[in-house]
Write a protein that holds these residues in place. Structure first.
Motif, PDB file in Angstrom:
ATOM      1  N   ILE A   1      33.942  76.142   7.817  1.00  8.61           N
ATOM      2  CA  ILE A   1      33.197  73.947   8.394  1.00  8.61           C
ATOM      3  C   ILE A   1      34.056  73.459   8.090  1.00  8.61           C
ATOM      4  O   ILE A   1      33.843  73.239   6.610  1.00  8.61           O
ATOM      5  CB  ILE A   1      31.055  74.898   8.669  1.00  8.61           C
ATOM      6  CG1 ILE A   1      31.181  75.628   9.162  1.00  8.61           C
ATOM      7  CG2 ILE A   1      31.630  73.378   9.352  1.00  8.61           C
ATOM      8  CD1 ILE A   1      29.587  75.737   8.873  1.00  8.61           C
ATOM      9  N   ASP A   2      35.013  72.326   8.701  1.00  3.90           N
ATOM     10  CA  ASP A   2      34.699  71.458   8.210  1.00  3.90           C
ATOM     11  C   ASP A   2      34.488  69.807   9.253  1.00  3.90           C
ATOM     12  O   ASP A   2      34.410  69.739  10.234  1.00  3.90           O
ATOM     13  CB  ASP A   2      37.001  71.233   8.361  1.00  3.90           C
ATOM     14  CG  ASP A   2      37.715  72.400   7.497  1.00  3.90           C
ATOM     15  OD1 ASP A   2      37.182  72.849   6.555  1.00  3.90           O
ATOM     16  OD2 ASP A   2      38.569  72.761   8.023  1.00  3.90           O
ATOM     17  N   ALA A   3      34.637  69.125   8.352  1.00  2.00           N
ATOM     18  CA  ALA A   3      33.812  67.663   8.433  1.00  2.00           C
ATOM     19  C   ALA A   3      35.041  66.638   8.956  1.00  2.00           C
ATOM     20  O   ALA A   3      35.446  66.319   8.327  1.00  2.00           O
ATOM     21  CB  ALA A   3      32.578  67.252   7.683  1.00  2.00           C
ATOM     22  N   ALA A   4      34.345  65.975  10.261  1.00  2.00           N
ATOM     23  CA  ALA A   4      35.351  64.784  10.650  1.00  2.00           C
ATOM     24  C   ALA A   4      34.476  63.884  11.185  1.00  2.00           C
ATOM     25  O   ALA A   4      34.267  63.871  12.408  1.00  2.00           O
ATOM     26  CB  ALA A   4      35.891  65.284  11.705  1.00  2.00           C
ATOM     27  N   GLY A   5      33.725  63.068  10.302  1.00  2.00           N
ATOM     28  CA  GLY A   5      33.070  62.317  10.600  1.00  2.00           C
ATOM     29  C   GLY A   5      31.248  63.006  11.142  1.00  2.00           C
ATOM     30  O   GLY A   5      31.475  63.183   9.681  1.00  2.00           O
ATOM     31  N   ASP A   6      30.955  62.785  12.344  1.00  2.00           N
ATOM     32  CA  ASP A   6      30.168  63.137  12.298  1.00  2.00           C
ATOM     33  C   ASP A   6      30.205  64.471  13.237  1.00  2.00           C
ATOM     34  O   ASP A   6      29.072  65.195  14.370  1.00  2.00           O
ATOM     35  CB  ASP A   6      28.747  61.787  13.355  1.00  2.00           C
ATOM     36  CG  ASP A   6      28.522  60.911  12.605  1.00  2.00           C
ATOM     37  OD1 ASP A   6      28.482  61.460  11.097  1.00  2.00           O
ATOM     38  OD2 ASP A   6      27.829  59.415  13.167  1.00  2.00           O
ATOM     39  N   TYR A   7      31.010  64.641  13.536  1.00  2.00           N
ATOM     40  CA  TYR A   7      31.517  65.899  14.056  1.00  2.00           C
ATOM     41  C   TYR A   7      32.036  67.235  13.147  1.00  2.00           C
ATOM     42  O   TYR A   7      32.688  66.727  12.218  1.00  2.00           O
ATOM     43  CB  TYR A   7      33.295  65.471  14.746  1.00  2.00           C
ATOM     44  CG  TYR A   7      32.484  64.687  15.943  1.00  2.00           C
ATOM     45  CD1 TYR A   7      31.732  65.755  17.520  1.00  2.00           C
ATOM     46  CD2 TYR A   7      32.947  62.792  15.995  1.00  2.00           C
ATOM     47  CE1 TYR A   7      31.645  64.608  18.178  1.00  2.00           C
ATOM     48  CE2 TYR A   7      31.813  62.455  17.346  1.00  2.00           C
ATOM     49  CZ  TYR A   7      32.245  62.965  18.450  1.00  2.00           C
ATOM     50  OH  TYR A   7      31.743  62.607  19.523  1.00  2.00           O
ATOM     51  N   MET A   8      31.758  68.352  13.234  1.00  2.00           N
ATOM     52  CA  MET A   8      31.857  69.273  12.446  1.00  2.00           C
ATOM     53  C   MET A   8      32.785  70.456  13.376  1.00  2.00           C
ATOM     54  O   MET A   8      32.647  70.917  14.472  1.00  2.00           O
ATOM     55  CB  MET A   8      30.682  70.411  12.073  1.00  2.00           C
ATOM     56  CG  MET A   8      29.273  69.711  11.383  1.00  2.00           C
ATOM     57  SD  MET A   8      30.191  68.808   9.669  1.00  2.00           S
ATOM     58  CE  MET A   8      30.099  67.502   9.943  1.00  2.00           C
ATOM     59  N   CYS A   9      34.488  70.724  12.877  1.00  2.00           N
ATOM     60  CA  CYS A   9      34.664  71.737  13.468  1.00  2.00           C
ATOM     61  C   CYS A   9      34.391  73.301  13.019  1.00  2.00           C
ATOM     62  O   CYS A   9      34.491  73.228  11.572  1.00  2.00           O
ATOM     63  CB  CYS A   9      35.858  71.566  12.808  1.00  2.00           C
ATOM     64  SG  CYS A   9      37.048  70.008  13.806  1.00  2.00           S
ATOM     65  N   ILE A  10      33.955  74.024  13.563  1.00  2.00           N
ATOM     66  CA  ILE A  10      33.584  75.340  13.566  1.00  2.00           C
ATOM     67  C   ILE A  10      34.394  75.800  13.189  1.00  2.00           C
ATOM     68  O   ILE A  10      34.533  76.651  14.303  1.00  2.00           O
ATOM     69  CB  ILE A  10      32.087  75.645  14.111  1.00  2.00           C
ATOM     70  CG1 ILE A  10      31.037  74.715  13.987  1.00  2.00           C
ATOM     71  CG2 ILE A  10      31.837  77.553  13.285  1.00  2.00           C
ATOM     72  CD1 ILE A  10      30.452  74.174  12.495  1.00  2.00           C
ATOM     73  N   TYR A  11      34.655  76.958  12.466  1.00  2.00           N
ATOM     74  CA  TYR A  11      35.627  78.004  12.848  1.00  2.00           C
ATOM     75  C   TYR A  11      35.862  79.286  12.573  1.00  2.00           C
ATOM     76  O   TYR A  11      34.511  79.920  11.241  1.00  2.00           O
ATOM     77  CB  TYR A  11      37.102  77.729  11.726  1.00  2.00           C
ATOM     78  CG  TYR A  11      37.837  76.689  11.925  1.00  2.00           C
ATOM     79  CD1 TYR A  11      39.195  76.361  12.114  1.00  2.00           C
ATOM     80  CD2 TYR A  11      37.144  75.349  10.783  1.00  2.00           C
ATOM     81  CE1 TYR A  11      39.604  74.968  12.745  1.00  2.00           C
ATOM     82  CE2 TYR A  11      37.935  74.327  10.890  1.00  2.00           C
ATOM     83  CZ  TYR A  11      38.702  74.096  12.018  1.00  2.00           C
ATOM     84  OH  TYR A  11      39.852  73.064  11.772  1.00  2.00           O
ATOM     85  N   THR A  12      35.426  80.431  13.281  1.00  2.00           N
ATOM     86  CA  THR A  12      34.964  81.979  13.817  1.00  2.00           C
ATOM     87  C   THR A  12      36.431  82.340  13.743  1.00  2.00           C
ATOM     88  O   THR A  12      37.779  81.333  13.766  1.00  2.00           O
ATOM     89  CB  THR A  12      33.810  82.246  15.436  1.00  2.00           C
ATOM     90  OG1 THR A  12      34.780  81.996  16.021  1.00  2.00           O
ATOM     91  CG2 THR A  12      32.687  80.744  15.011  1.00  2.00           C
TER      92      THR A  12
END
Length: 265
Positions: A181-192
């Motif tokens: 999971i990578d954070a970008a401000g108040d958004y999370m990029c969820i990698y499956t």
């Protein structure tokens, strides 16, 4: 609490330099200084310190041999101190708290001691819990069972599925499939394994929903699923990369290097 500490190095100037830097930390008490591995093993068995700053390259018994020579006793916390960066992975394998490069920087030493304090607090807290269970086992055996059940409930409170609204759809994501999971401000990029989804949530709130025994930060803005780490690759200055199941490589920042020691054996 006082951190009873032993310094081990075959170079007197290195010991003097480290001793000087440690004077700024009032809770560190240096109880012994050793110039080789054999002295270190005897001193550790005799004094039972909380912490050992241990040089790696020494004549005779090197730093790793010292750790191996203490297998039959409860070991202290170790911090390896060396002029070479290519021993980082072995240091993690030896369950070291940290890995410092010579000459030791005061700021890095401060970070290391913060990590040591946290480890000692966790260790002492676990010891107190074990002693409480022993007392309860004698006077109220049913209470011990209640404590054990409570632990199971705590583990079950973490989510198994996460609903993610992305691109006008709602995806039900099994947390077992989340690789990082990578954070970008108040958004999370969820990698499956086969998808990347965007979740509007803070890193702090998302961490509360995930089991910390499996999902750990390795960087201020990155969480990884430790179960999906396939390889650890050493890097310069004691840093390393984690290779995940998909082949992606993520760097472990200095502040989170102790995470690697939790699953590298």
């Amino acid at each position: 609490m006082t951190i009873r500490t032993i310094l081990v190095d075959d170079e007197p100037l290195a010991i003097q330099g480290l001793e000087l830097r440690l004077q700024a930390h009032e809770d560190v008490e240096i109880i012994e200084k050793c110039s080789n591995g054999r002295e270190a093993i005897r001193a550790i068995k005799t004094h039972k310190p909380d912490l050992v700053f241990l040089d790696i390259q020494m004549p005779g018994f090197d730093g790793f041999s010292v750790v191996q020579g203490l297998m039959e006793v409860e070991p202290p916390l170790f911090v390896f101190v060396t002029a070479y960066s290519d021993h980082a992975l072995r240091a993690f394998e030896a369950q070291a708290v940290d890995y410092l490069m010579k000459p030791v920087e005061e700021s890095r030493l401060g970070d290391t001691l913060d990590r040591v304090r946290q480890r000692l607090a966790e260790k002492r807290g676990a010891g107190e819990a074990d002693r409480l269970k022993e007392v309860l086992a004698e006077v109220a055996p049913e209470a011990v069972d209640d404590i054990a059940d409570g632990g199971d409930h705590a583990a079950n409170r973490f989510e198994k599925l996460i609903n993610i609204k992305d691109r006008g759809q709602i995806f039900r994501v099994d947390v077992d499939t989340i690789e990082r999971i990578d954070a970008a401000g108040d958004y999370m990029c969820i990698y499956t394994g086969d998808n990347t989804l965007i979740l509007r949530e803070t890193m702090k709130d998302l961490e509360k929903r995930l089991d910390p025994r499996r999902f750990q930060r390795i960087h201020r803005s990155t969480i990884v699923n430790l179960d999906l780490v396939k390889q650890v690759k050493p890097h310069t200055n004691g840093e390393c990369f984690l290779v995940l199941g998909s082949g992606a490589q993520v760097k472990v920042s200095r502040s989170y290097r102790d995470v690697v020691a939790r699953f590298v054996h």
